[in-house]
Design a protein around this motif. Structure first.
Motif, PDB file in Angstrom:
ATOM      1  N   GLU A 187       0.901  -1.349   0.067  1.00 27.01           N
ATOM      2  CA  GLU A 187       0.027   0.032   0.031  1.00 27.01           C
ATOM      3  C   GLU A 187       0.884   1.275   0.094  1.00 27.01           C
ATOM      4  O   GLU A 187       0.630   2.239  -0.708  1.00 27.01           O
ATOM      5  CB  GLU A 187      -1.014  -0.191   1.273  1.00 27.01           C
ATOM      6  CG  GLU A 187      -2.157  -1.080   0.950  1.00 27.01           C
ATOM      7  CD  GLU A 187      -2.761  -0.980   2.450  1.00 27.01           C
ATOM      8  OE1 GLU A 187      -2.760  -0.332   3.350  1.00 27.01           O
ATOM      9  OE2 GLU A 187      -3.796  -2.215   2.598  1.00 27.01           O
ATOM     10  N   GLN A 223       0.934   4.201  -2.903  1.00 29.02           N
ATOM     11  CA  GLN A 223       0.418   5.622  -2.339  1.00 29.02           C
ATOM     12  C   GLN A 223       1.570   6.498  -2.948  1.00 29.02           C
ATOM     13  O   GLN A 223       1.509   7.540  -3.556  1.00 29.02           O
ATOM     14  CB  GLN A 223       0.348   5.488  -1.108  1.00 29.02           C
ATOM     15  CG  GLN A 223      -0.316   7.045  -0.531  1.00 29.02           C
ATOM     16  CD  GLN A 223      -1.613   7.248  -1.370  1.00 29.02           C
ATOM     17  OE1 GLN A 223      -2.511   6.560  -1.175  1.00 29.02           O
ATOM     18  NE2 GLN A 223      -1.537   8.580  -1.949  1.00 29.02           N
ATOM     19  N   ASN A 254       1.384   9.318  -5.488  1.00 33.05           N
ATOM     20  CA  ASN A 254       1.483  10.667  -5.382  1.00 33.05           C
ATOM     21  C   ASN A 254       2.459  11.406  -6.522  1.00 33.05           C
ATOM     22  O   ASN A 254       2.633  12.612  -6.763  1.00 33.05           O
ATOM     23  CB  ASN A 254       2.276  11.030  -3.974  1.00 33.05           C
ATOM     24  CG  ASN A 254       1.445  10.722  -2.955  1.00 33.05           C
ATOM     25  OD1 ASN A 254       0.151  10.710  -2.852  1.00 33.05           O
ATOM     26  ND2 ASN A 254       2.087  10.341  -1.396  1.00 33.05           N
TER      27      ASN A 254
END
Length: 676
Positions: A482, A486, A490
């Motif tokens: 995860e 992420q 970004n």
């Protein structure tokens, strides 16, 4: 061809005068016979003024029209001074005394039909009169002469000039300047100026003019002038309050009623879901076992004032804010409302609450103590399908209305099924394609492809490679997976090349006019700097501004005080920004609820708005991917392209928009069929 029942069918010149125009037959009557709203400021309150102002009012009332008049009371010098002292009780008594003589004159001076029409309209709440009294530096009378009329499709005419509403004025040489908001931006600006000025007067917002309502005793005296055996007009059946529904809104209500007064309205953003729900609620009061308690739940607190404002147009009652942000005593007020209903002190109560409070244990407990029939309106109902929010969907609500342009919850089939089951399924659907161009603004759609910089691409490739390794490792920690995902997301979110594409999009606009820029928290300040550098007056619209500040920002944006708003998610749902003509979507997700709402912000109709323009950014690692990137990005890009297809499908430039993303489909090996 223009609709003969609207203002667009009329040939209205820029200026009319009494030398060449018979004002009654050639101006007032044609407009009022098509109008549903009439705001007028002029003259003195007298039988002569009423008779002249009432020209065509029977036809207007037959349309379900609502009128507001501002005039000046006829007072002696001493009474003027008393008014200017601002003592409410004293002013009310003075008005009452002086109006008694004027009302007697109405009885004897007005011909029967005019007197009866005005008396009935005041009794029915279709006409309200207020008095303007200048003060401070203004020592004279309220002597302005202007009016605004609106038809059932929102076309608006504003007129301003020398003519007062009186018999004498009709025999003078007088003139009006006329603005029609569908003819040009300048006319639309003139109409908006007069509307804003009237509303400020009506609400008493001018420091040098006091506004007074007719005392209740005097209002009752006028109402008694009506003939109880003859109402000169019939109120529209579909909405008792005088609002004329669009045909599809009436169809939605009928479908809801046929479904046991339960159901979801799946209607495109901007097509009037709020009005439809309120009209359905009002209609429920005339059916067997009408609801005593009406509960309206909104997802965000800043939407509650909009609902309250629109509720004023319906015979539902003034709502109580039943949540903490705007009412610290909401628990006391909620308890009192339920007690009053149960004890017979009141026969109807309306509550405005939030989704969060709807599921609050105290709120649920009080609702369950209500003994009578109740109705729930769930605004943006898709939110209510979450596991936590479902607890607010009590079986105690006998009648139910769910509103959403996108009732299917993203990646939550169970939540979607729960919503559909609770509300009784989708009883009416009205799509974007059906609404354009009659009820929503046509739009151009321009996809903007943003590539990562060389450094960003290298980091993106490394993270993708690490993610691929983790995905093939059964022992890998989910948390690590995860975090990597992420971190990679970004890079897309903060892509540096978005700024250059923003400047390019701004340069492609002939002129920036009521622009929304959607971005994220990381890029918001830099976006503001770019707009400032381009000479644009902008303001941010985020979660950090309170309700009053947000209202001020939106008002300034509508009035042209700001060229642009820089927004984040808080403008996604329900916020009314009809003036928006342009949007640049720098930040998006694959969630259809979000992008459908964002598009809807731009497509609402507004005077002088012929079309909208949308620039939509899609960030890709590169437009020339290798096989590894194709493999890792194909699934992600597929979701993004769903949004582009959704936007392009109803755009004025559909072929151009689809061609723009055709190259990406080829490079990433995604067929149109894979979007399904």
């Amino acid at each position: 061809m223009p609709n003969p029942d609207t203002f667009r069918h009329l040939d209205l010149p820029r200026v009319i005068d009494t030398a060449d125009t018979e004002f009654v037959s050639e101006f007032y009557t044609p407009l009022l016979s098509r109008a549903v709203r009439y705001d007028r400021g002029a003259g003195f309150f007298s039988s002569s003024w009423i008779e002249s102002a009432a020209r065509g009012m029977a036809d207007f009332a037959e349309n379900g029209g609502v009128a507001r008049w501002i005039t000046s009371p006829i007072l002696g010098e001493e009474d003027w001074e008393a008014f200017k002292e601002g003592m409410e009780a004293q002013s009310d008594e003075i008005l009452k005394e002086h109006l008694e003589d004027q009302i007697t004159d109405l009885r004897y001076d007005l011909e029967y039909h005019t007197r009866n029409t005005i008396a009935w309209m005041i009794a029915d709440g279709l006409l309200e009169i207020r008095f303007a009294v200048p003060k401070g530096d203004l020592t004279g009378d309220f002597h302005d002469k202007f009016g605004i009329m609106e038809d059932s499709e929102g076309n608006t005419v504003a007129f301003h000039g020398s003519q007062n509403d009186s018999k004498t004025a009709l025999s003078n040489y007088e003139a009006y300047t006329i603005d029609c908001d569908w003819l040009s931006d300048r006319d639309a600006e003139g109409v908006q100026y007069q509307k804003k000025r009237f509303n400020r007067l009506w609400d008493g917002k001018f420091d040098n003019v006091d506004i007074y309502s007719i005392p209740e005793a005097a209002k009752e005296q006028i109402a008694r002038l009506r003939d109880d055996d003859y109402r000169p007009y019939t109120t529209p059946e579909e909405v008792n309050s005088g609002i004329t529904l669009r045909p599809y809104q009436q169809e939605a209500i009928e479908s809801w009623q046929e479904n046991g007064q339960r159901g979801l309205f799946e209607m495109a953003t901007g097509t009037g879901k709020t009005f439809t729900a309120l009209a359905a609620t009002e209609a429920a009061f005339d059916r067997p076992d009408p609801p005593e308690l009406v509960v309206i739940a909104v997802p965000f607190t800043h939407l509650a004032p909009q609902w309250k404002e629109e509720m004023e147009l319906f015979d539902i009652g003034t709502p109580t804010y039943a949540y903490g942000t705007d009412n610290p005593d909401w628990k006391v007020d909620l308890s009192k409302a339920i007690s009053n209903l149960n004890l017979g002190v009141t026969d109807r109560e309306a509550l405005l609450t939030t989704h969060k409070t709807l599921s609050n244990s105290y709120f649920r407990e009080k609702i369950q103590k209500h003994h009578g029939t109740s109705l729930l309106i769930g605004d943006e109902a898709h939110h209510l399908g979450s596991e936590h929010q479902q607890s607010g969907l009590l079986v105690d609500y006998d009648y139910r209305i769910g509103l959403s342009a996108t009732p299917k919850r993203y990646f939550d089939e169970e939540g979607t099924e729960y919503l559909l089951d609770y509300f009784g399924g989708v009883v009416y659907e009205y799509t974007l394609g059906e609404a354009i161009p009659k009820f929503l603004t046509p739009y151009e759609y321009h996809p903007i492809i943003v590539e990562l910089s060389a450094d960003e691409l290298e980091e993106y490739r490394l993270l993708s490679h690490r993610l691929a390794k983790v995905a093939h490792n059964e022992d890998a920690d989910d948390e690590i997976r995860e975090r990597l995902a992420q971190k990679r997301a970004n890079i897309i979110k903060s892509a540096e090349n978005k700024y250059g594409q923003l400047r390019s999009a701004l340069n492609r606009l002939d002129s920036v006019d009521h622009l929304l820029v959607y971005t994220n928290s990381e890029q918001l300040e830099h976006v503001q700097e770019i707009l400032n550098a381009e000479g644009l007056i902008q303001h941010k619209f985020t979660y950090h501004e309170d309700s009053d500040e947000r209202e001020r920002i939106l008002s300034g944006f509508e009035d042209g005080e700001y060229d642009a708003l820089v927004a984040m998610k808080c403008l996604d749902e329900g916020v009314d920004v009809q003036a928006t003509k342009q949007a640049i979507l720098m930040s998006n997700t694959g969630n259809p609820m979000q992008f459908v709402q964002r598009r809807g912000r731009v497509l609402r109709q507004f005077p002088g708005k012929e079309k909208s323009t949308i620039f939509d950014f899609i960030v890709v690692p590169t437009t020339n991917p290798n096989s590894e990137l194709v493999e890792s990005e194909k699934g992600i890009l597929k979701k993004e392209l769903r949004r582009f297809e959704e936007f392009a499908a109803n755009a004025m430039n559909e072929v151009e928009a689809r061609n723009k993303i055709g190259h990406l489909r080829i490079q990433y090996q995604i067929s149109v069929d894979e979007d399904e």
